[in-house]
Design an enzyme around this catalytic site. Structure first.
Site, PDB file in Angstrom:
ATOM      1  N   CYS A 154     -55.759  -7.382  38.492  1.00 46.08           N
ATOM      2  CA  CYS A 154     -56.285  -7.143  37.143  1.00 46.08           C
ATOM      3  C   CYS A 154     -55.154  -7.151  36.123  1.00 46.08           C
ATOM      4  CB  CYS A 154     -56.999  -5.795  37.091  1.00 46.08           C
ATOM      5  SG  CYS A 154     -58.617  -5.861  37.885  1.00 46.08           S
ATOM      6  N   CYS A 177     -60.022  -9.893  35.834  1.00 46.74           N
ATOM      7  CA  CYS A 177     -60.493  -8.540  35.547  1.00 46.74           C
ATOM      8  C   CYS A 177     -59.469  -7.817  34.682  1.00 46.74           C
ATOM      9  CB  CYS A 177     -60.755  -7.765  36.837  1.00 46.74           C
ATOM     10  SG  CYS A 177     -59.338  -7.654  37.940  1.00 46.74           S
TER      11      CYS A 177
END
Lengths: 308, 316
Positions: A121, A202
Site C-alpha cells: 500500500c 491500495c
C-alpha cells in the site's frame, strides 16, 4: 566414296540435332523443377505480415528469462515459487502463430496469473507522458513502484513482440503500432497489465503527469485515462495524489488548476476518490535539475566552489 | 549423578558433532554463486546489445558466458587471477564514448542513478562487461566443473577470488579504453577519506589510464546530505589524489559538492537547507486541486469582476 561421306555427314547431323534436343529438354525440365521447388518453398515460408512498428526483439527468450531470474535473485519473498521457464512458455503461447491484430485478454490470462504479486500500500505510482522522469524517480526512491518495477512489467519493459500466422510464428521484421489495430498484441498486454496494477493498488496512490504537453496533462485516450483510473478501487484507495511536472525550461502548458485536471477530478470524484494535486513536486523537480543543473530554476542556495 | 554427567557429555558431544558437520557443509563464509547465473548473464548480454546499447553491435552471448565460466571453473577458487578473464574481456569489449567515463569510490548506487544507464555517462556498470556481472556472485571448485552454489570465499578468506579477479580486470580494461575528459565521483563523507589509497580506482584504474588519450580529469567530491564533511578538494586524501594525478602529467580540476549530483542526493532530503532552490516559490499548497498559481489568478478575476460591477452600479 560420295554416298558413304554423305551418309556419315547425315549421321553427324542427326547426332548433333539429337544432342541439341536433349539439351533443350534438360533445360526445360530444370526450369520446371526450379519453379516447382521455389513454389513449394514459398508455400512453406510465406512472407510475414508487414506492420509499421519495430519487430519482435531478437533473443526475446533469453532476455525475458534473464530478467525473470534477476528479479527473483533480488530476494522478494512473495515471488519464491515463480517458475521462469513456465512464465516464458505462457508468454510464447499468448502470441506465437497468432495474428497480432487480434489479441485477446484470454491470450494473456495464464501469463498474468503466473506473475501476479501484491503491491504494498501507498507505493503505487502511475504515470502518463512522463516515462523517463517517473522511472528515474522510482529507481532512486524505492518507496514507489511503477508498473514497470513490478515483476511482470520489469520482464517486458522496452521489449517488442508479435506473432504471425506463417512459420516460424514470430515476426521479427515488424509489429503493429498501437494505432494500427485496436487489439494489437502490445496494447492488449499493456492495458491488461495496467488494469491489474490499478486493481491491486491500495492506500495513497500517486500519478505523475506532464504539464508541458500542449494537449493537456491528462488525456482520456491514454492508458491512465482510459484504463487505470477506472480500475482503481475506492474501497482500497484512500487518496490519489497528482504530481503535475513541467519540463525544466519547458512550456507551462498545464497546471493543477488547468482544464484537463478539472476533468480528471470530475471523473475521480464521481467514483468517490479524494484527490489532491501539486505542481512541480519538489523531489521530482530536484531530479529534473540533475539533468539541467545550469538552468535558472535550478539554482541551489549553497553554490559549489571550484578549486584550480 | 554419574548418569546425569554422562548424559550431559553425550548431549554436548552430539551438539559439537552436529555443528562441525554443518560447518563442513559450507566450505566458505561468503554467499554462494547467484542461482541461475548462466541465464541471468546471458539474458543481460542480449538485453544490453538489443535494448540498452544496440550501438555496440553483435556479440555472441553464449561464447561470452563460456569464456567467463572457463576463467574460474575447475580451479582453486582461491587462486583466480585477472588474466584468467582475458578472453571474456576481449570478446565483450566495445568503445566507450569519449568524455563519458565516470570513475567512482564508495557511492555505487548514486553513480548508477546519476549515469542514467549510459545515457548521461558510461560508468563501468553501464558497459557490456560491467552490466554482465554487476551485483552478482560466483565461484567454482577445484576438481569439478560445477559452480559452487553453497558458498564462496570472501575477500578476507582469499584475496585472489573469482569475483575480485573479474572486477580487477574490468577496472583495468575500462580505464585503458577511457578517453577525453575523465570524471571521478568521490564520497566526501566516507570513513577513511574520499579517495581510498588502496582500492580499485587507485590500484587498477589510475595505472591503466592512457595519458595520450585523456585531455583532463575532473574530480567531484560530494558529501552525503546529512553526512560529515570528512574530505574535500585540496584536503587530506583528495589532495593525495590530485597530487598523484598531476605528477603523472594530467590536467586536473576538482569541485566540491558538484551540483547535479547534489540534486540527486537531495531527493531523500528535499527540505534540507543544502537542498533549497534559490528560485523556489513557497511550497505549493497541497489541497483540492488548487495551486498558488491558480489561486492568485482566481482572486484577480474575482476582484476585477467586483470592481466592474461596482463601477457599473456607480455609472448607472
Amino acid at each position: 566414296m560420295p554416298s558413304q561421306r554423305g551418309s556419315a555427314r547425315r549421321r553427324q547431323r542427326c547426332v548433333l540435332l539429337a544432342g541439341i534436343a536433349i539439351l533443350l529438354i534438360a533445360l526445360v525440365l530444370a526450369a520446371v523443377l526450379a519453379s516447382v521447388l521455389t513454389g513449394s518453398k514459398e508455400e512453406a515460408n510465406p512472407e510475414p505480415l508487414r506492420w509499421q512498428g519495430r519487430g519482435t526483439t531478437r533473443n526475446l527468450r533469453e532476455i525475458v528469462l534473464g530478467r525473470c531470474y534477476s528479479y527473483l535473485a533480488e530476494g522478494h519473498a512473495e515471488l519464491r515459487d515463480k517458475d521462469c521457464l513456465k512464465i516464458w512458455e505462457s508468454l510464447k503461447a499468448a502470441f506465437v502463430h497468432k495474428n497480432p491484430c487480434n489479441a485477446t485478454t484470454e491470450d494473456y490470462r495464464p501469463l498474468m496469473e503466473l506473475t501476479s504479486h501484491p503491491v504494498p500500500c501507498n507505493e503505487s505510482l502511475f504515470w502518463s507522458r512522463t516515462y523517463d522522469l517517473v522511472h528515474l524517480y522510482s529507481k532512486c526512491n524505492h518507496h514507489f513502484l511503477t508498473l514497470e518495477d513490478t515483476f511482470l512489467g520489469y520482464m517486458l519493459d522496452g521489449l517488442s513482440w508479435c506473432g504471425d500466422p506463417s512459420a516460424p510464428g514470430i515476426n521479427y521484421e515488424s509489429c503493429p503500432k498501437w494505432s494500427e489495430c485496436e487489439r494489437s498484441s502490445g496494447s492488449v498486454f499493456w492495458k491488461m497489465a495496467s488494469k491489474m496494477f490499478a486493481e491491486a493498488a491500495c492506500g495513497v496512490v500517486h500519478v505523475m503527469l506532464n504539464g508541458s504537453i500542449e494537449a493537456g496533462a491528462f488525456r482520456t485516450s491514454s492508458v491512465f485515462g482510459s484504463v487505470e483510473i477506472f480500475n482503481l478501487n475506492p474501497d482500497k484507495v484512500s487518496e490519489i495524489r497528482i504530481w503535475l511536472m513541467n519540463d525544466i525550461g519547458g512550456p507551462q502548458s498545464d497546471s493543477c488548476s488547468g482544464y484537463s485536471i478539472k476533468k480528471l477530478r470530475n471523473i475521480l470524484e464521481e467514483r468517490n476518490f479524494k484527490i489532491t494535486c501539486e505542481d512541480n513536486y519538489r523531489p521530482v523537480q530536484l531530479l529534473q535539475c540533475v539533468h539541467n543543473p545550469d538552468h535558472p530554476d535550478c539554482n541551489l542556495c549553497i553554490s559549489s566552489t571550484e578549486a584550480p | 549423578m554419574m548418569k546425569s554427567l554422562f548424559l550431559s557429555f553425550l548431549l554436548g558431544s552430539n551438539l559439537f558433532v552436529n555443528n562441525f558437520s554443518e560447518v563442513q557443509g559450507r566450505k566458505w563464509k561468503g554467499e554462494g554463486t547467484t542461482p541461475n547465473l548462466e541465464s541471468i548473464t546471458i539474458g543481460r548480454c542480449y538485453d544490453y546489445i538489443r535494448v540498452v546499447n544496440p550501438a555496440v553491435g553483435e556479440k555472441n552471448c553464449s561464447e561470452l558466458w563460456e569464456a567467463f565460466r572457463n576463467a574460474f571453473i575447475n580451479k582453486d577458487p582461491c587462486n583466480i587471477l585477472p588474466q584468467h578473464f582475458e578472453l571474456f574481456f576481449k570478446l565483450s569489449l566495445h568503445a566507450i564514448p569519449t568524455d563519458k567515463s565516470l570513475f567512482w569510490e564508495n557511492n555505487q548506487l548514486l553513480v548508477n542513478s546519476f549515469s542514467n544507464r549510459a545515457r548521461r555517462y558510461m560508468a563501468l556498470g553501464d558497459t557490456l562487461f560491467g552490466f554482465f556481472g554487476d551485483f552478482l556472485n560466483w565461484c567454482g571448485q577445484e576438481n569439478s566443473t560445477g559452480l559452487d552454489y553453497e558458498s564462496c570465499p570472501t575477500a578476507a578468506e582469499c584475496e585472489n577470488n573469482a569475483v575480485d579477479a573479474f572486477w580487477r580486470m574490468a577496472s583495468m580494461t575500462y580505464a585503458q579504453h577511457s578517453s577525453g575528459v575523465i570524471h571521478v565521483l568521490l564520497n566526501g563523507s566516507a570513513e577513511g577519506g574520499a579517495y581510498p589509497v588502496k582500492g580499485f580506482f587507485a590500484d587498477y584504474e589510475i595505472p591503466h589510464l592512457q595519458r595520450d588519450k585523456i585531455s583532463q580529469i575532473d574530480i567531484w567530491v560530494v558529501d552525503d546530505i546529512e553526512g560529515p564533511n570528512t574530505d574535500s578538494c585540496g584536503h587530506n586524501t583528495v589532495q593525495i589524489l590530485e597530487d598523484r594525478l598531476k605528477t603523472l602529467g594530467y590536467s586536473v580540476t576538482c569541485t566540491d559538492n558538484y551540483k547535479p549530483v547534489m540534486f540527486l542526493l537531495c531527493l531523500d532530503n528535499p527540505d534540507h537547507s543544502k537542498c533549497t532552490l534559490s528560485s523556489s516559490a513557497p511550497a505549493a499548497q497541497r489541497g483540492p486541486i488548487s495551486s498558488d498559481r491558480g489561486g492568485s489568478w482566481n482572486k484577480l478575476m474575482f476582484v476585477s469582476f467586483v470592481g466592474f460591477l461596482f463601477r457599473s452600479v456607480l455609472v448607472y
